[in-house]
Design an enzyme around this catalytic site. Structure first.
Site, PDB file in Angstrom:
ATOM      1  N   GLU A 107       0.837  -1.200   0.000  1.00 22.60           N
ATOM      2  CA  GLU A 107       0.000   0.000   0.000  1.00 22.60           C
ATOM      3  C   GLU A 107       0.872   1.250   0.000  1.00 22.60           C
ATOM      4  O   GLU A 107       0.675   2.176  -0.780  1.00 22.60           O
ATOM      5  CB  GLU A 107      -0.905  -0.011   1.233  1.00 22.60           C
ATOM      6  CG  GLU A 107      -1.814   1.197   1.344  1.00 22.60           C
ATOM      7  CD  GLU A 107      -2.805   1.270   0.200  1.00 22.60           C
ATOM      8  OE1 GLU A 107      -3.616   0.355   0.072  1.00 22.60           O
ATOM      9  OE2 GLU A 107      -2.758   2.242  -0.581  1.00 22.60           O
TER      10      GLU A 107
ATOM     11  N   ASP B 159       1.150   4.132  -2.941  1.00 26.77           N
ATOM     12  CA  ASP B 159       0.810   5.528  -2.661  1.00 26.77           C
ATOM     13  C   ASP B 159       1.959   6.481  -3.003  1.00 26.77           C
ATOM     14  O   ASP B 159       1.738   7.519  -3.618  1.00 26.77           O
ATOM     15  CB  ASP B 159       0.415   5.690  -1.178  1.00 26.77           C
ATOM     16  CG  ASP B 159      -0.854   4.906  -0.836  1.00 26.77           C
ATOM     17  OD1 ASP B 159      -1.489   4.360  -1.759  1.00 26.77           O
ATOM     18  OD2 ASP B 159      -1.201   4.836   0.363  1.00 26.77           O
TER      19      ASP B 159
ATOM     20  N   SER C 175      -7.532   2.380  -3.495  1.00 21.48           N
ATOM     21  CA  SER C 175      -6.231   2.774  -2.988  1.00 21.48           C
ATOM     22  C   SER C 175      -5.370   3.461  -4.012  1.00 21.48           C
ATOM     23  O   SER C 175      -4.543   4.301  -3.683  1.00 21.48           O
ATOM     24  CB  SER C 175      -5.454   1.509  -2.642  1.00 21.48           C
ATOM     25  OG  SER C 175      -5.449   1.304  -1.302  1.00 21.48           O
TER      26      SER C 175
END
Ligand SMILES: *[C@@H]1O[C@H](CO)[C@@H](O)[C@H](O)[C@H]1NC(C)=O
Ligand SMILES: *[C@@H]1O[C@H](CO)[C@@H](O)[C@H](O)[C@H]1NC(C)=O
Ligand SMILES: *[C@@H]1O[C@H](CO)[C@@H](O)[C@H](O)[C@H]1NC(C)=O
Length: 588
Positions: free
Chosen positions: A283, A287, A499
């Site tokens: 994640e 990002d 996400s």
């Protein structure tokens, strides 16, 4: 107030056995109580005896309405105060509790032997934090803590199914957690597929794959040169031991954005959050790679927040659980003199696992950030209309077990911008996993009037009873979320989820802020009032796709706002033009 006066009238001070302050005689009133254990959790054992718990006590904010009113003025492009963001001191003053509340809560804590020097208070005094043994917490809150186990991922948490406060404090405490809060933010990155994928950057098909250059073309940022020193910053919030890797970022840039090869990010530790380069998180990497890849060379800051480590109640030395990562992070960022003007978070939870009083207070903190000129973006979730849950359940948790769609939080907070997911191009359509729907906690904000009503008209009586017609609708906007090419531990992966959408949209907002700052204008701040008025014309309306779940086809994307893709995906150049058009306009 009435109950407080009554309690004071009857107060008889007993002599405490220790040196602690005397405690008014009182009875307890239940503050929150769950009808059933939240879906999926199993009561495991009494809380470990030597476990200590970090209690966060939220005192009421009597002037919050005034903060909210000012937030809406400074975020409304048609108001003469547009862009006049507030200072930290102004915001602190608007959320400060009554002196009487502070005094009564201090005295109560003192009566339990907790003196001023062990209390940790937010700068406005609206949150008081204190770490106590679980037995002490049980005595203070007239409750029982247990260890609860999650069936799918072996997580343990220590929580109570109800808690109380002394009657004379009822109007002086909004919420105390962790008690009934079973929510755990989850990363909204649903799948990793195609490990070791051998895509040639030159041979990418943007119809099926998302890369930096595909997104730059699709969202019209190609050729725009941000100025490193414009002051525009992008913040990326990370939780759950997700670490962003510098070497993976470098390799990502080598592959997908060679001119950014020397680009990096700032690391910021929150509450002891680590920066462990040996275990990068998927994640976190997603990002920083897309946030940075789109906004390069603007400054990116990665916030690593410690919190919520699993506790193993059977072991002799269970680790202490930090209270709750959103609060840790929010408290930290609200204390910063100059937080980044855009912050993206790809973690979400089902709204119903978050107690309402707690959700309201966390949401108020997002309003505080907005008032200071910060755009706060959250991914909407990856479970379609079923929210973000594992295992999925669409049964109501009021004991009736009626079928209902599950909204997600913090997306449902009206002061954040919720970002859903799309995929494909020509045309771009809704990704089936894109969460969206209607809050059961937060009513529809004025800025959504008209937009959401049109969708409800379109829907007619379809799904009546399964969603809340008066609730805030989510998401607000969307961006691509499927088959993002990322580097993890030196390997190429393809990853999907809302996400991916949130950092993509957020990075484009930081490009817009770059443009504004270079023109001497204020940054966008809280986005929604602008998006739902002027900004909507700079978004690509998404007309196809839906978000199935709960055994239904879910909601369909259609013209205008819809609870799958919101108002649509960004067209950077159009958005910039819209901002230039309003320059120099003389409004009242
Ligand atoms: C990266 O940094 C190196 C060493 O300072 C420099 O030689 C190179 O030109 C830089 N590359 C780019 C694309 O800026
Ligand atoms: C838990 O917290 C208590 C009080 O802060 C501390 O004394 C203890 O060492 C902590 N235990 C662990 C395992 O971290
Ligand atoms: C629907 O939302 C409103 C807030 O807009 C809330 O007051 C109400 O309790 C919700 N209804 C249900 C059944 O949750």
């Amino acid at each position: 107030m009435v109950s407080c006066l009554l309690a004071l009238a009857f107060a008889l001070y007993s002599v405490a056995p220790s040196a602690a302050a005397p405690r008014p005689r009182h009875s307890f009133v239940v503050k929150d109580s769950l009808a059933e254990i939240p879906h999926g959790w199993i009561q495991h054992s009494p809380a470990p005896e030597h476990y200590s718990i970090k209690l966060r006590i939220g005192l009421p904010q009597p002037n919050f309405r005034s903060l909210e009113a000012q937030l809406y003025e400074i975020s409304n492009p048609n108001h003469h105060n547009y862009g006049k963001h507030l200072s930290k001191e102004q915001v602190d003053a608007l959320v400060a509790p009554h002196k009487e509340s502070t005094q009564l809560v201090d005295d109560w804590l003192e009566s339990h032997g907790l003196s001023q020097d062990v209390l940790d208070k937010s700068s406005s005094g609206d949150w008081v934090t204190v770490t106590v043994p679980v037995s002490k917490a049980e005595e203070m809150l007239d409750c029982e803590y247990h260890a609860y186990k999650h069936p799918t991922d072996d997580d343990f948490i220590v929580r109570a199914q109800s808690y109380s406060v002394p009657d004379y404090l009822q109007g002086h405490i909004d919420v105390i957690q962790p008690t009934t809060m079973f929510g755990r933010p989850k990363a909204m990155r649903s799948t990793i597929i195609n490990q070791g994928l051998g895509l040639d950057p030159l041979g990418v098909d943007c119809h099926t794959t998302a890369t930096i250059s595909c997104l730059q073309k699709l969202y019209n940022t190609e050729g725009y040169q941000p100025l490193k020193d414009s002051g525009s910053r992008l913040g990326i919030a990370g939780y759950l031991k997700e670490y962003a890797s510098y070497s993976d970022l470098k390799q990502f840039y080598e592959n997908w954005r060679p001119d950014a090869i020397n680009g990096t990010f700032d690391f910021v530790s929150v509450n002891g959050g680590l920066n462990d380069q040996s275990t990068p998180g998927g994640e976190a990497n997603l990002d920083v790679q897309y946030g940075g890849g789109i906004s390069f060379p603007l400054l990116n800051s990665y916030y690593s927040t410690a919190g919520s480590p699993p506790v193993i109640p059977d072991s002799a030395t269970p680790s202490n659980q930090s209270s709750e990562p959103y609060l840790e992070w929010l408290t930290f960022i609200l204390n910063e003199a100059n937080p980044p003007q855009v912050i993206t978070t790809s973690y979400d939870d089902n709204e119903r696992t978050v107690p309402k009083d707690y959700a309201i207070r966390v949401c108020n903190m997002f309003a505080q950030l907005g008032a200071r000129g910060v755009s706060v973006l959250f991914s909407s979730g990856d479970g379609g209309v079923a929210g973000s849950q594992t295992p999925p359940s669409c049964e109501s948790n009021d004991g009736k077990k009626a079928k209902q769609f599950i909204p997600t939080f913090p997306s449902s907070c009206p002061f954040v911008t919720s970002v859903g997911a799309t995929y494909r191009i020509e045309p771009e359509i809704a990704a089936p996993f894109s969460s969206g729907g209607f809050s059961n906690y937060f009513s529809r904000p004025e800025y959504q009037n008209g937009h959401v009503d049109s969708y409800l008209d379109f829907l007619g009586d379809t799904y009546d009873g399964m969603y809340n017609k008066s609730g805030r609708g989510t998401p607000d906007v969307s961006a691509q979320g499927q088959n993002f090419q990322v580097i993890d531990s030196g390997k190429k992966y393809s990853t999907s989820g809302a996400s991916a959408s949130a950092p993509t949209f957020a990075a484009i907002v930081s490009l817009i802020n770059d443009h504004l700052l270079r023109n001497g204008q204020a940054v966008l701040g809280f986005l929604n009032p602008w998006l739902y008025s002027i900004g909507a014309d700079g978004l690509n309306d998404i007309l196809g796709g839906s978000n199935p779940g709960c055994g239904t086809m879910g909601f369909s994307a259609t013209q205008g706002w819809d609870p799958v893709t919101g108002l649509g995906t960004p067209d950077f150049k159009k958005l910039i033009d819209l901002l230039s058009d309003s320059e120099g306009d003389d409004d009242q």
